[in-house]
Design an enzyme around this catalytic site. Sequence first.
Site, PDB file in Angstrom:
ATOM      1  N   THR A   1      44.454  38.752  36.115  1.00  0.00           N
ATOM      2  CA  THR A   1      44.013  38.602  36.780  1.00  0.00           C
ATOM      3  C   THR A   1      43.871  40.508  37.696  1.00  0.00           C
ATOM      4  O   THR A   1      45.204  41.303  37.349  1.00  0.00           O
ATOM      5  CB  THR A   1      44.443  38.250  37.972  1.00  0.00           C
ATOM      6  OG1 THR A   1      43.807  38.281  39.097  1.00  0.00           O
ATOM      7  CG2 THR A   1      46.042  38.339  38.850  1.00  0.00           C
TER       8      THR A   1
ATOM      9  N   ASP B   1      43.569  41.452  39.960  1.00  0.00           N
ATOM     10  CA  ASP B   1      43.796  41.674  41.527  1.00  0.00           C
ATOM     11  C   ASP B   1      45.280  41.516  41.577  1.00  0.00           C
ATOM     12  O   ASP B   1      45.478  41.905  42.434  1.00  0.00           O
ATOM     13  CB  ASP B   1      43.927  40.360  41.547  1.00  0.00           C
ATOM     14  CG  ASP B   1      42.477  39.654  42.351  1.00  0.00           C
ATOM     15  OD1 ASP B   1      41.022  40.350  41.344  1.00  0.00           O
ATOM     16  OD2 ASP B   1      41.829  38.881  43.026  1.00  0.00           O
TER      17      ASP B   1
HETATM   18  P1  FBP Z   1      40.952  35.578  38.799  1.00  0.00           P
HETATM   19  O1  FBP Z   1      42.158  35.093  40.066  1.00  0.00           O
HETATM   20  O2  FBP Z   1      40.658  34.255  38.440  1.00  0.00           O
HETATM   21  O3  FBP Z   1      41.591  36.802  37.943  1.00  0.00           O
HETATM   22  O4  FBP Z   1      39.446  36.423  39.170  1.00  0.00           O
HETATM   23  C1  FBP Z   1      39.617  37.523  40.863  1.00  0.00           C
HETATM   24  C2  FBP Z   1      38.754  38.167  41.162  1.00  0.00           C
HETATM   25  O5  FBP Z   1      37.532  39.170  40.386  1.00  0.00           O
HETATM   26  C3  FBP Z   1      38.628  38.783  42.263  1.00  0.00           C
HETATM   27  O6  FBP Z   1      38.664  39.913  42.386  1.00  0.00           O
HETATM   28  C4  FBP Z   1      37.405  37.766  43.460  1.00  0.00           C
HETATM   29  O7  FBP Z   1      37.159  38.075  44.383  1.00  0.00           O
HETATM   30  C5  FBP Z   1      36.813  36.978  42.379  1.00  0.00           C
HETATM   31  O8  FBP Z   1      37.274  36.970  40.765  1.00  0.00           O
HETATM   32  C6  FBP Z   1      35.071  37.225  41.481  1.00  0.00           C
HETATM   33  O9  FBP Z   1      34.768  36.038  41.363  1.00  0.00           O
HETATM   34  P2  FBP Z   1      33.482  35.402  40.675  1.00  0.00           P
HETATM   35  O10 FBP Z   1      33.847  36.042  39.055  1.00  0.00           O
HETATM   36  O11 FBP Z   1      33.745  34.278  39.990  1.00  0.00           O
HETATM   37  O12 FBP Z   1      32.561  36.124  41.521  1.00  0.00           O
END
Ligand code: FBP
Length: 547
Positions: free
Chosen positions: A200, A202
């Site tokens: 991730t 994050d």
């Molecule tokens: P993961 O936790 O699945 O790695 O995704 C994190 C993230 O990149 C966040 O930073 C963001 O809030 C979210 O995904 C956005 O999700 P989406 O791709 O569904 O718009």
Amino acid sequence: MTKSPLQIARAAYQPKVPASIKGATKLVEGKATESVADQAEIKKLFPNTYGLPIVTFETAQQAMSDKAINVGVILSGGQAPGGHNVISGIFDGIKAINKDSKLYGFLGGPSGLVDHKYIELTSDIIDEYRNTGGFDIIGSGRTKLEEIDQFDKGLEICKKLNITAIVIIGGDDSNTNACVLAEYYKAKNTGIQVIGCPKTIDGDLKNEMIETSFGFDTATKVYSEVIGNIERDANSAKKYWHFIKLMGRSASHVTLECALKTHPNITLVGEEVEAKNQSLDDVVTYIATAVKNRADKGLNFGTVLVPEGLIEFIPAIKKLIAELNDMLAANQAEFDKVAADEKISYVVAHLSKENAAIFESLPASVSKQLALERDPHGNVQVSLIETEQLLAEMVAKKLAAWKAEGKFNGKFSTQHHFFGYEGRCAAPSNFDADYCYSLGRVAALLISSGKTGYMSSVRNTTKPASEWLAGGIPITAMMNMEKRNGKMKPVIQKALVKLDGGPFQYFASQREKWAIETDYQYPGPIQYWGPSEVADITTETIQLEHK
Ligand code: FBP
């Protein structure tokens, strides 16, 4: 597929791996583990995968096994740079064990396992994707693997393809699901192993044994490059305050890392806002004061970094959101029938007095977003709130009031940015290319040594790759019980920014200087070749955590 010169040159990059896994390897078992909290409950829920030892791989004279294995791999959740290298690492790892081993990729995320959508990943396909960003080799998805019938569907396809191990590449929730699946397959004696890999951007899937989730390094380097460029523009034009929101659904690691790399004037850290019990007005006053202090020195420009999850960390708003979710869920049918222009008044009338007052104090665009936009689970969509714009507007209002009182004589013009998707599929940095490939090789070793319910682990990452430590951590050791959708569930503990940790402490020691001075640092683009201290170095966060 046509390729750019960089893609062609990058395809030939041979990722670095820990010296201990370059040749024949043996597995060394450490001490039995306990979960981080709620040991009795977790032990009861995971009787077959609880208490396993941490394992490490060391150089040996002879390989552990030469049995061919069929493995299935799943990419789960948001994209993160390096996913393709985890897959190429698994591929090379199982082929090195026995060239007849096969790797299947389940398509579109965990649903591919349940719906039996897959491809066999051959060397031609793998070679196309080595050292590239993105998850497009097999796609990703956010389906949660939680139900017994999903596990049984998975079992059917594994039996059909003679798959004896599944690798789930995902974040904290996906790895929690990996552990539940491992337990289920073990309890049923299916002979199918499940291994997780920490992914991730994050950066919130980490603990004492998992130093970082992959993708965090590359994504923060991409954002920091652009933040640095904006800072240079701000310092050239000297006429704008730039409000920059950064991805990271809840934890503020991405924002903190970018701040450490670029020294912006103001950085908000959600975890600190919560710990200090700050209100939205406190945050706005903090920014406005910094703007005023710079204006007093004739500096009418600056940069503000805002973490995506900020709003949810403001305690009063957190309570409001919790009540909104419960109230809207309980009155769903009635709320759906309310006319569009009366929905806001309906919400106000149904909230407690305290939360109704907070709701009404928010700018109209935000209260509308909170009341009307819901995700498929019925929760308000906090991530859609344009916090960077909201803060800029509220600061402008405060400064206008101060101007009227004669307390502020500067200028305040703003620009807004949101950086997220720009960094999630970037070509992996050398660190992520090496780290991910090593995680994949280690996953193959965990499989070949018969392990299940483990997360692939590569540690000692502040050192050169040859000195990295390879091994596996039982996923149950990272778990505790938390409330999810009203029920207590076993989950991997999310790693938030530690306010007493090295990265935050260093930032806190510098931020007053960064606020008033123009001490910007311009990291520039990711370097794939060049001196190791430029091309291979990882994040400030890991370095400060392991100082
Ligand atoms: P993961 O936790 O699945 O790695 O995704 C994190 C993230 O990149 C966040 O930073 C963001 O809030 C979210 O995904 C956005 O999700 P989406 O791709 O569904 O718009």
